[in-house]
Design an enzyme around this catalytic site. Structure first.
Site, PDB file in Angstrom:
ATOM      1  N   ASP A 170       0.828  -1.204   0.000  1.00  0.00           N
ATOM      2  CA  ASP A 170       0.000   0.000   0.000  1.00  0.00           C
ATOM      3  C   ASP A 170       0.865   1.258   0.000  1.00  0.00           C
ATOM      4  OD1 ASP A 170      -1.921   1.940   0.327  1.00  0.00           O
ATOM      5  OD2 ASP A 170      -2.927   0.954   1.998  1.00  0.00           O
ATOM      6  N   HIS A 201      -3.555  -1.593  -1.690  1.00  0.00           N
ATOM      7  CA  HIS A 201      -4.685  -0.837  -1.177  1.00  0.00           C
ATOM      8  C   HIS A 201      -5.984  -1.322  -1.826  1.00  0.00           C
ATOM      9  CE1 HIS A 201      -6.159   2.805   0.872  1.00  0.00           C
ATOM     10  NE2 HIS A 201      -6.983   2.958  -0.159  1.00  0.00           N
TER      11      HIS A 201
END
Length: 411
Positions: A170, A201
């Protein structure tokens, strides 16, 4: 499943909407669902319905209402640009006040029985964390939150449980940010921090390019387990599973069997890939290929049972005389008249007080040996001995290992 309700702002500036989803039982603990930057869109409403099926009264407040009421964006580049603009103009402190107003509204609902939690994704994950710091909640859960490391000084305000899920790839919460969060909560027994390596993400958002189903399933199970421990609801999963099996194997009633399951369940018998996905296909499978398809002397002998917050794992001996063709177990194989005993493992997942799915495992090679379709000579497989040794661990081990005798007496 849900409906729109009004929430009055605490600062007297007006009211805003929220999507309310109520479980089939009509009541349950409360759960605030904090949105992503795309508003209370179809995805957020689906998540609210999902957790209502788990037994929670879920309220997803419209947190962008001060800029633009009832924002519902998709995930196109144009929508993302608009969402990012709304995010940049978002007053975070006002957002937490609006969550506090949503909590008060939820607590005042007659459907809410028990504690209150907050669950959020992306922006909503940071808001869930801050809500835990500033509001009276029993548990806060965040998925791939960004910017939490900038608010660690507020963590002393947390009174309930905290669960954070991080994506290993992420860019919005890079390794150094995660490490700061991990260091801060290292000795906090009320915090559960989970890392999902190799995923990005939005790994839990179905339809996202980064969606990773195994990680999403694991994170969801951890989230619901934490919710169960913190605010309930608590179900007797063992009794629910026993009743389901009674309808399957004793009374052999398809309608009663299906009534123990969620609206769209599924069953997967792993070795033969038999079962069904969704109500219609599973009903067809149960009615024509399972419930009345088992031999009269079919018997389930329990060996062990592990009961979790959301699922049961049963270890069994499954025995029968192969007196009829068994579509789900030995599809296409004419009756052999042979008696069979096989170890069987059932992983049974629940949503709320209903069965969601069954993953059933057994050793198909052992089964084929016992009905005479597989000659075990020279193969690392066994027949009925596998069930016998499960019941009596003192029976010889390593009988299939030709080199076992060579190690005797060696250090």
């Amino acid at each position: 499943m849900g409906s729109s309700i009004d929430i009055r702002a605490r600062d007297g500036s007006g009211s805003f909407s929220g999507y309310l989803a109520v479980p089939a039982s009509g009541s349950g603990p409360g759960l605030i669902l904090a949105q992503e930057i795309f508003g209370v869109n179809a995805n957020i409403r689906d998540i609210a319905d999902y957790y209502a099926e788990e037994g929670y009264v879920v309220l997803a407040p419209d947190l962008f209402w001060r800029q633009q009421p009832r924002v519902e964006l998709g995930y196109s580049p144009e929508d993302f640009a608009q969402a990012f603009g709304l995010y940049q103009g978002f007053d975070q402190d006002k957002g937490i006040e609006d969550i506090a107003a949503a909590i008060a509204t939820l607590k005042g609902r007659p459907e809410v029985k028990g504690g209150i939690g907050v669950l959020g994704f992306c922006l909503g994950a940071r808001l869930a964390y801050l809500a835990a710091c500033r509001c009276p909640v029993d548990i806060a859960i965040g998925y791939y939150g960004m910017g939490i490391e900038q608010h660690l000084h507020e963590a002393e305000g947390i009174r309930g449980r905290l669960v954070l899920h991080f994506a290993g790839q992420d860019e919005y919460c890079p390794a150094e940010a995660r490490e700061a969060i991990y260091r801060h909560f290292e000795h906090n027994d009320a915090a559960e921090l989970y890392l999902y390596p190799g995923v990005d993400h939005a790994f839990a958002r179905a339809g996202s390019p980064h969606y990773h189903k195994p990680s999403a399933l694991m994170a969801h199970q951890r989230s619901v387990s934490a919710l169960r421990r913190a605010i309930g609801p608590h179900y007797d999963l063992s009794a629910l599973w026993d009743k389901h099996c009674e309808y399957e194997f004793d009374t052999r009633n398809v309608d009663d069997t299906m009534a123990t399951m969620v609206a769209e369940p599924y069953v997967n018998h792993i070795p033969t890939m038999t079962g069904g996905v969704g109500y219609q296909q599973l009903y067809r499978f149960y009615k024509h290929h399972f419930v009345d398809n088992n031999p009269p002397d079919t018997k389930l002998t329990p060996i062990s049972r592990t009961i979790g917050d959301t699922q049961i794992v049963d270890e069994l001996i499954f025995s029968f005389t192969h007196s009829r063709e068994i579509d789900w177990l030995l599809p296409g194989v004419a009756p052999t008249g042979r008696y069979v005993e096989i170890p069987l493992l059932a992983v049974v997942k629940f949503r709320g007080d209903k069965l969601y799915h069954e993953h059933i495992y057994w050793d198909q090679a052992s089964l084929l040996v016992q009905v005479g379709l597989l000659d075990p000579t020279g193969l690392p497989v066994a027949g009925r001995e596998t069930a016998a040794k499960l019941l009596d661990e003192s029976l010889p081990s390593n009988t299939l290992m030709a080199r076992w005798q060579q190690s005797e007496g060696k250090d």
